[in-house]
Enzyme design. Structure first.
Site, mmCIF file in Angstrom:
data_model
loop_
_atom_site.group_PDB
_atom_site.id
_atom_site.type_symbol
_atom_site.label_atom_id
_atom_site.label_comp_id
_atom_site.label_asym_id
_atom_site.label_seq_id
_atom_site.Cartn_x
_atom_site.Cartn_y
_atom_site.Cartn_z
ATOM 1 N N LYS A 205 0.842 -1.198 0.000
ATOM 2 C CA LYS A 205 0.000 0.000 0.000
ATOM 3 C C LYS A 205 0.878 1.249 0.000
ATOM 4 O O LYS A 205 0.679 2.153 -0.788
ATOM 5 C CB LYS A 205 -0.920 -0.025 1.232
ATOM 6 N N GLU A 211 10.385 -4.732 4.670
ATOM 7 C CA GLU A 211 10.471 -6.118 4.201
ATOM 8 C C GLU A 211 10.231 -6.195 2.695
ATOM 9 O O GLU A 211 10.993 -6.826 1.949
ATOM 10 C CB GLU A 211 9.420 -7.002 4.907
ATOM 11 N N GLY A 262 -4.820 -1.719 4.862
ATOM 12 C CA GLY A 262 -4.009 -2.845 4.379
ATOM 13 C C GLY A 262 -4.668 -4.190 4.624
ATOM 14 O O GLY A 262 -4.727 -5.053 3.736
ATOM 15 N N ARG A 263 -5.208 -4.394 5.812
ATOM 16 C CA ARG A 263 -5.788 -5.708 6.144
ATOM 17 C C ARG A 263 -7.183 -5.892 5.553
ATOM 18 O O ARG A 263 -7.812 -6.920 5.758
ATOM 19 C CB ARG A 263 -5.790 -5.919 7.656
ATOM 20 N N GLU A 348 -4.844 -6.721 14.674
ATOM 21 C CA GLU A 348 -4.318 -5.405 14.291
ATOM 22 C C GLU A 348 -5.452 -4.372 14.340
ATOM 23 O O GLU A 348 -5.220 -3.199 14.612
ATOM 24 C CB GLU A 348 -3.680 -5.460 12.893
ATOM 25 N N HIS A 379 -4.968 -33.263 16.941
ATOM 26 C CA HIS A 379 -3.826 -34.069 17.363
ATOM 27 C C HIS A 379 -2.691 -33.184 17.869
ATOM 28 O O HIS A 379 -1.536 -33.612 17.915
ATOM 29 C CB HIS A 379 -3.363 -34.947 16.201
ATOM 30 N N LYS A 488 9.417 -0.741 14.294
ATOM 31 C CA LYS A 488 10.038 -0.386 13.000
ATOM 32 C C LYS A 488 11.122 0.663 13.228
ATOM 33 O O LYS A 488 12.215 0.581 12.653
ATOM 34 C CB LYS A 488 8.986 0.205 12.044
HETATM 35 O O1 F6P Z 1 3.184 -2.869 9.720
HETATM 36 C C1 F6P Z 1 1.837 -3.090 9.618
HETATM 37 C C2 F6P Z 1 1.334 -2.801 8.245
HETATM 38 O O2 F6P Z 1 1.236 -1.444 8.049
HETATM 39 C C3 F6P Z 1 0.002 -3.494 7.981
HETATM 40 O O3 F6P Z 1 -1.067 -2.773 8.461
HETATM 41 C C4 F6P Z 1 0.036 -3.638 6.498
HETATM 42 O O4 F6P Z 1 -0.897 -4.558 6.045
HETATM 43 C C5 F6P Z 1 1.463 -4.077 6.302
HETATM 44 O O5 F6P Z 1 2.195 -3.328 7.257
HETATM 45 C C6 F6P Z 1 2.021 -3.866 4.939
HETATM 46 O O6 F6P Z 1 1.993 -2.523 4.556
HETATM 47 P P1 F6P Z 1 2.192 -2.105 3.059
HETATM 48 O O7 F6P Z 1 1.116 -2.714 2.267
HETATM 49 O O8 F6P Z 1 2.140 -0.605 3.055
HETATM 50 O O9 F6P Z 1 3.537 -2.608 2.623
#
Ligand code: F6P
Length: 519
Positions: A205, A211, A262-263, A348, A379, A488
């Site tokens: 987003k 990452e 995002g979620r 979240e 199990h 972060k």
């Molecule tokens: O760190 C949490 C978050 O902001 C989530 O809410 C989001 O889904 C995820 O990181 C990834 O964010 P982006 O889509 O901006 O890379």
């Protein structure tokens, strides 16, 4: 809107709980032959048996009173009207718009507010473009591997849905999901790929997430080092930050908007891997299933409103019974990533300790949500669910008709789902000590006719709205996530110290670990 603990119903629920603390499900069924009918509900694509929950008719009536006193309907209507209910980020929350049919197909958007009327055409233009591209990729036999690079909401939704709908996926393509900054994950995926047959989708987003950007840069480096030449053909971006994607060197971008959390974003361009896997018609069907649930949530009376009923049970369990977790057990192996998806969606969204005004809350909010597919969980951790010291409400999700024709597998699977719910409730009292099961442990049973794009869409939308309702009752903002920021920032400070060895200003434990890592 009134915070739940400031309502008359909250007070009454506390008193009611004191009276029904020893409520017994077995007695409740014995006393009411129609309990199953009275406590079950049919919503679009999802049937819900709520009868094995620790609630009686009076408790349910008081919970409904709570919803009304909290102004739940007005809060819901504010979301559907496009108001900026995510007030800490001054944003509307309109993921439901991503699955609203195009105006041309339904006539004019007469009921829509200005915000919705102005956004909906953009939504459909983007959807159209994204689905056309999905079709292009599906038809391109030279592309055999689609790699989604994203994390959190830019990973969990598409990954969960691509796995869930594997039965509907086109043959001849493999789907990979790389999320972790741990290079082992990307390296393992890259080992099996060739640049000329790979499409990388960089899903973020913000297009700034550490990452995702680290993985995207390494994927691009790998691509060129392996002789890949046409970045434009082999990379696409799914983002609200079109400028950052262009700067990265990606020319094909599918956008979305800041009013999509995002979620809550698998219905947007972030859903491209799903659309490639199941095709444009399948994706439209996923959206239609979710839209049917939106309409149910928007219009069904609270008594018959499944997201509302589930959220009221969440509040009842968390704040009166004091249950701190809920287990989700999908009895369908294709739903194996659903618990992980729901963890982000619920924890979240509702893992908040202050109300909308920033005041510390005197009551609990999000439970821990966790689980594994059945029968595997039986199990592993079901022992604790049956005989542990904590009561954990369980949510079974089962599917009536399987997608395979293998022997009696499905009969065995369903028998186990029913038996576990039954065992949790009935227990076994005729043996003492180690073999004693107290029973009276609550569960909810959600049933789909079959797992297909429409029912998956409805199921996920059901959970989204349930999370919204619980958050609205708790008086919190379910749509921000400030709690992920601190880690972060600290990681940014620590990363260079892993080069320099500088421990100045660090706490004793972090400094000790850093020295050890560098020794
Ligand atoms: O760190 C949490 C978050 O902001 C989530 O809410 C989001 O889904 C995820 O990181 C990834 O964010 P982006 O889509 O901006 O890379």
């Amino acid at each position: 809107m009134t915070r739940c603990d400031q309502t008359g119903a909250w007070q009454a629920l506390g008193e009611h709980f004191a009276r029904v603390r020893d409520f017994d499900l077995r007695q409740a069924f014995a006393a009411d032959a129609r309990r199953f009918e009275a406590f079950s509900l049919q919503a679009p694509h999802v049937f819900a048996d709520l009868s094995k929950n620790l609630v009686d008719a009076q408790g349910r009536a008081l919970l409904l009173q709570l919803a009304r006193e909290c102004g739940l309907e007005a809060q819901r209507d504010a979301m559907f009207a496009g108001e900026a209910i995510n007030h800490t980020e001054n944003r509307s929350v309109m993921h439901f718009l991503l699955r609203k049919p195009a105006p041309a197909r339904t006539g004019a958007v007469q009921d829509a507010t200005k915000t919705i009327a102005s956004e909906l055409p953009r939504v459909h233009e983007t959807l159209q473009a994204m689905l056309a591209y999905a079709q292009e990729v599906r038809a391109d036999a030279a592309i055999t591997d689609v790699v989604n690079i994203g994390i959190g909401g830019s990973d969990l939704g598409p990954q969960m849905a691509v796995l869930a709908l594997d039965e509907f996926a086109s043959q001849g393509k493999r789907y990979h999901f790389v999320s972790n900054v741990d290079g082992h994950e990307l390296a393992a995926v890259l080992r099996g790929l060739r640049p000329q047959s790979t499409l990388f989708l960089v899903a973020s987003k913000t297009f700034t997430t550490l990452e995702t950007m680290t993985n995207a840069r390494s994927a691009r480096d790998w691509f060129t080092q392996q002789g890949g030449t046409d970045v434009a053909r082999h990379f696409a971006a799914l983002t609200t930050n079109v400028a950052a994607a262009a700067e990265f060197g990606i020319t094909r971008t599918f956008g979305f908007w800041d009013w999509v959390g995002g979620r809550y974003s698998m219905w947007s361009a972030i859903g491209l891997p799903i659309a490639i896997a199941i095709g444009p018609e399948g994706f439209r069907s996923l959206l239609a299933g979710a839209h049917a649930m939106d309409e149910h949530f928007a219009a069904a009376p609270l008594e018959q409103n499944l997201p509302v009923q589930l959220a009221l049970l969440d509040v009842w369990y968390r704040n009166f019974h004091g249950f701190a977790s809920r287990s989700v057990a999908p009895y369908h192996s294709a739903l194996r990533r659903l618990p992980a998806y729901l963890q982000q969606l619920e924890m979240e969204s509702n893992g908040k300790r202050v109300d909308r005004d920033g005041q510390a809350l005197p009551y609990g909010t999000s439970p821990v949500v966790w689980g594994e597919p059945g029968t595997n969980g039986q199990h592993a951790y079901f022992q604790m669910l049956h005989q542990g010291t904590d009561v954990v409400p369980v949510e079974f999700i089962a599917v009536k008709t399987p997608a395979h024709r293998l022997g009696d597998h499905h009969q065995q699977l369903l028998a186990n789902a029913l038996a576990q719910a039954q065992a949790l409730m009935l227990g076994k009292q005729d043996m003492g000590g180690h073999k004693h099961f107290t029973g009276n442990r609550p569960s909810t049973f959600l049933l789909l006719d079959r797992l297909d794009p429409a029912s998956l869409g409805a199921l996920v939308a059901l959970y989204e709205h349930r999370v919204f309702c619980a958050g609205a009752l708790w008086g919190i903002n379910s749509f921000d996530q400030w709690g992920v920021e601190l880690g972060k920032v600290l990681a940014k400070d620590i990363a260079p110290r892993l080069q320099s060895g500088d421990t100045a200003g660090l706490d004793g434990s972090t400094a000790g670990l850093l020295r050890r890592l560098l020794s």
